[in-house]
Design a protein around this motif. Structure first.
Motif, PDB file in Angstrom:
ATOM      1  N   TYR A  17       0.834  -1.207   0.000  1.00  0.00           N
ATOM      2  CA  TYR A  17       0.000   0.000   0.000  1.00  0.00           C
ATOM      3  C   TYR A  17       0.869   1.258   0.000  1.00  0.00           C
ATOM      4  O   TYR A  17       0.622   2.201  -0.756  1.00  0.00           O
ATOM      5  CB  TYR A  17      -0.932  -0.004   1.206  1.00  0.00           C
ATOM      6  N   GLY A  18       1.894   1.281   0.856  1.00  0.00           N
ATOM      7  CA  GLY A  18       2.791   2.433   0.874  1.00  0.00           C
ATOM      8  C   GLY A  18       3.512   2.618  -0.442  1.00  0.00           C
ATOM      9  O   GLY A  18       3.740   3.754  -0.889  1.00  0.00           O
ATOM     10  N   ALA A  19       3.868   1.516  -1.098  1.00  0.00           N
ATOM     11  CA  ALA A  19       4.546   1.606  -2.392  1.00  0.00           C
ATOM     12  C   ALA A  19       3.636   2.222  -3.448  1.00  0.00           C
ATOM     13  O   ALA A  19       4.086   3.010  -4.290  1.00  0.00           O
ATOM     14  CB  ALA A  19       5.009   0.215  -2.828  1.00  0.00           C
ATOM     15  N   ARG A  20       2.350   1.889  -3.425  1.00  0.00           N
ATOM     16  CA  ARG A  20       1.421   2.474  -4.396  1.00  0.00           C
ATOM     17  C   ARG A  20       1.272   3.979  -4.181  1.00  0.00           C
ATOM     18  O   ARG A  20       1.212   4.748  -5.146  1.00  0.00           O
ATOM     19  CB  ARG A  20       0.054   1.791  -4.302  1.00  0.00           C
ATOM     20  N   VAL A  21       1.200   4.405  -2.920  1.00  0.00           N
ATOM     21  CA  VAL A  21       1.075   5.839  -2.633  1.00  0.00           C
ATOM     22  C   VAL A  21       2.329   6.579  -3.102  1.00  0.00           C
ATOM     23  O   VAL A  21       2.238   7.652  -3.727  1.00  0.00           O
ATOM     24  CB  VAL A  21       0.826   6.058  -1.134  1.00  0.00           C
ATOM     25  N   ILE A  22       3.494   6.033  -2.795  1.00  0.00           N
ATOM     26  CA  ILE A  22       4.750   6.683  -3.197  1.00  0.00           C
ATOM     27  C   ILE A  22       4.899   6.678  -4.710  1.00  0.00           C
ATOM     28  O   ILE A  22       5.388   7.644  -5.304  1.00  0.00           O
ATOM     29  CB  ILE A  22       5.932   5.983  -2.508  1.00  0.00           C
ATOM     30  N   ARG A  23       4.489   5.603  -5.367  1.00  0.00           N
ATOM     31  CA  ARG A  23       4.530   5.553  -6.833  1.00  0.00           C
ATOM     32  C   ARG A  23       3.674   6.653  -7.439  1.00  0.00           C
ATOM     33  O   ARG A  23       4.099   7.347  -8.380  1.00  0.00           O
ATOM     34  CB  ARG A  23       4.061   4.186  -7.327  1.00  0.00           C
ATOM     35  N   ALA A  24       2.452   6.824  -6.919  1.00  0.00           N
ATOM     36  CA  ALA A  24       1.565   7.857  -7.457  1.00  0.00           C
ATOM     37  C   ALA A  24       2.158   9.250  -7.270  1.00  0.00           C
ATOM     38  O   ALA A  24       2.094  10.092  -8.176  1.00  0.00           O
ATOM     39  CB  ALA A  24       0.196   7.761  -6.778  1.00  0.00           C
ATOM     40  N   GLN A  25       2.751   9.510  -6.110  1.00  0.00           N
ATOM     41  CA  GLN A  25       3.364  10.815  -5.868  1.00  0.00           C
ATOM     42  C   GLN A  25       4.601  11.008  -6.737  1.00  0.00           C
ATOM     43  O   GLN A  25       4.865  12.124  -7.202  1.00  0.00           O
ATOM     44  CB  GLN A  25       3.726  10.944  -4.381  1.00  0.00           C
ATOM     45  N   THR A  26       5.353   9.946  -6.971  1.00  0.00           N
ATOM     46  CA  THR A  26       6.537  10.046  -7.831  1.00  0.00           C
ATOM     47  C   THR A  26       6.135  10.342  -9.264  1.00  0.00           C
ATOM     48  O   THR A  26       6.821  11.109  -9.963  1.00  0.00           O
ATOM     49  CB  THR A  26       7.343   8.735  -7.767  1.00  0.00           C
ATOM     50  N   LEU A  27       5.044   9.754  -9.735  1.00  0.00           N
ATOM     51  CA  LEU A  27       4.559  10.050 -11.087  1.00  0.00           C
ATOM     52  C   LEU A  27       4.226  11.536 -11.228  1.00  0.00           C
ATOM     53  O   LEU A  27       4.470  12.141 -12.281  1.00  0.00           O
ATOM     54  CB  LEU A  27       3.329   9.200 -11.396  1.00  0.00           C
ATOM     55  N   VAL A  64       4.576   9.506   7.459  1.00  0.00           N
ATOM     56  CA  VAL A  64       3.252   8.975   7.792  1.00  0.00           C
ATOM     57  C   VAL A  64       3.219   7.467   7.609  1.00  0.00           C
ATOM     58  O   VAL A  64       2.655   6.733   8.436  1.00  0.00           O
ATOM     59  CB  VAL A  64       2.179   9.666   6.920  1.00  0.00           C
ATOM     60  N   SER A  65       3.818   6.981   6.519  1.00  0.00           N
ATOM     61  CA  SER A  65       3.855   5.533   6.271  1.00  0.00           C
ATOM     62  C   SER A  65       4.650   4.800   7.345  1.00  0.00           C
ATOM     63  O   SER A  65       4.249   3.711   7.793  1.00  0.00           O
ATOM     64  CB  SER A  65       4.468   5.266   4.890  1.00  0.00           C
ATOM     65  N   PHE A  66       5.742   5.400   7.790  1.00  0.00           N
ATOM     66  CA  PHE A  66       6.581   4.764   8.809  1.00  0.00           C
ATOM     67  C   PHE A  66       5.833   4.640  10.135  1.00  0.00           C
ATOM     68  O   PHE A  66       5.811   3.574  10.754  1.00  0.00           O
ATOM     69  CB  PHE A  66       7.863   5.574   8.989  1.00  0.00           C
ATOM     70  N   ILE A  67       5.201   5.720  10.560  1.00  0.00           N
ATOM     71  CA  ILE A  67       4.481   5.686  11.834  1.00  0.00           C
ATOM     72  C   ILE A  67       3.291   4.738  11.755  1.00  0.00           C
ATOM     73  O   ILE A  67       3.016   3.966  12.686  1.00  0.00           O
ATOM     74  CB  ILE A  67       4.037   7.100  12.229  1.00  0.00           C
ATOM     75  N   GLY A  68       2.570   4.776  10.640  1.00  0.00           N
ATOM     76  CA  GLY A  68       1.462   3.849  10.472  1.00  0.00           C
ATOM     77  C   GLY A  68       1.913   2.395  10.471  1.00  0.00           C
ATOM     78  O   GLY A  68       1.224   1.522  11.015  1.00  0.00           O
ATOM     79  N   SER A  69       3.078   2.137   9.910  1.00  0.00           N
ATOM     80  CA  SER A  69       3.611   0.770   9.892  1.00  0.00           C
ATOM     81  C   SER A  69       3.996   0.309  11.289  1.00  0.00           C
ATOM     82  O   SER A  69       3.842  -0.874  11.624  1.00  0.00           O
ATOM     83  CB  SER A  69       4.827   0.697   8.961  1.00  0.00           C
TER      84      SER A  69
END
Length: 303
Positions: A153-163, A199-204
């Motif tokens: 899930y975190g990878a998808r969010v980061i991918r979208a922001q990177t795009l 945010v991803s780190f704390i949520g993880s």
């Protein structure tokens, strides 16, 4: 943004301040557990199911173990699993998400397919199957399993922001100047993803602590290692609630809920700081201002 400025902004946010106090309290308790607890967590030092007293502030278990000693020493294991799994999840999510979003093409298609496959598989049943297959999994193994199965899930969010960042002028200018891909990723793209990564780190961490406690509560952890999840497992097997030993359940539940609340406050604070629309709840403040009645000015009559 310099580190002192970041610290100043965090301390200026009430959610971040309260969250930091809670998390640092548990971290310090874990670091100084041998000094805070006078008894060994796995030695019999009291009567079975002794209620809280001046000698044993949190009472004792069915085996006569001091719950305060298990509470403080268990923080070490639970925090270790949470932070280790959180670091692994973030590392995988950042590496895979940025690689897929920046390079695109066949690389993006393959990595996106991998993300979708991992997201489709139910996470908790997969963890239960892996942990039961391994047997009495140690905390390190549990952290590794959580980290390897929770990054999609975190990878998808980061991918979208990177795009989105890939089309920005500063990234295009760096590509025109002939900058290597690794430098563009590390210098131009990665700094703009810090808030999302935080945010991803704390949520993880929250997810890892709760998941570890769940697996150990179900009997899939190592019973010889003292952690909050093992405390819940021991309370369940000893029928602590049925015999009225509520304090044996209260201690680990309080620890998990309080630490989770502190991390959640930090998560909300980072989201507010990174998103200007959420800062200070300006929309709600504006609504209250519009809804407030306008005062009527009256002129005093002169005689």
């Amino acid at each position: 943004m310099r580190m002192p400025a970041i610290v100043k902004i965090l301390l200026g946010n009430k959610k971040a301040t309260f969250g930091l106090i809670i998390v640092l309290t548990f971290v310090l308790m874990a670091l100084f557990a041998p000094l805070l607890a006078t008894h060994e967590p796995t030695k019999r030092v009291a009567r079975p199911h002794q209620p809280p007293s001046t000698e044993h502030v949190m009472g004792s278990t069915r085996m006569g173990h001091d719950i305060w000693a298990q509470f403080t020493n268990g923080a070490r294991i639970s925090l270790m699993v949470g932070f280790s799994a959180g670091l692994l999840v973030c590392a995988l999510a950042v590496a895979i998400g940025i690689t897929a979003g920046y390079f695109g093409g066949l690389v993006d298609e393959c990595l996106t397919f991998l993300m979708n496959v991992v997201l489709v598989i139910p996470n908790l049943p997969l963890l239960l199957v892996l942990a039961s297959f391994i047997g009495e999994a140690s905390p390190w193994v549990i952290a590794l399993i959580i980290g390897l199965t929770s990054w999609a899930y975190g990878a998808r969010v980061i991918r979208a922001q990177t795009l989105a960042l890939r089309e920005k002028e500063f990234v295009i200018a760096a590509e025109v100047l002939g900058e290597p891909a690794w430098r563009i990723i590390l210098v131009e793209i990665l700094p703009n993803l810090i808030s999302i990564i935080g945010v991803s780190f704390i949520g993880s961490i929250i997810y890892a602590i709760v998941t570890e406690a769940t697996l150990e509560f179900l009997g899939l952890g190592d019973p010889t290692v003292v952690s909050w999840g093992i405390m819940l497992y021991n309370a369940q097997t000893s029928s602590a609630i049925l015999v009225g030993a509520w304090w044996e359940i209260l201690a680990p539940c309080f620890a998990i809920a309080t630490l989770g609340a502190g991390l959640a406050l930090l998560n909300f604070a980072i989201d507010e700081i990174a998103n200007p629309q959420l800062r200070s709840h300006k929309g709600l403040a504006r609504w209250k201002k519009l809804a407030a009645p306008t005062p009527v000015l009256t002129e005093e009559k002169t005689a």
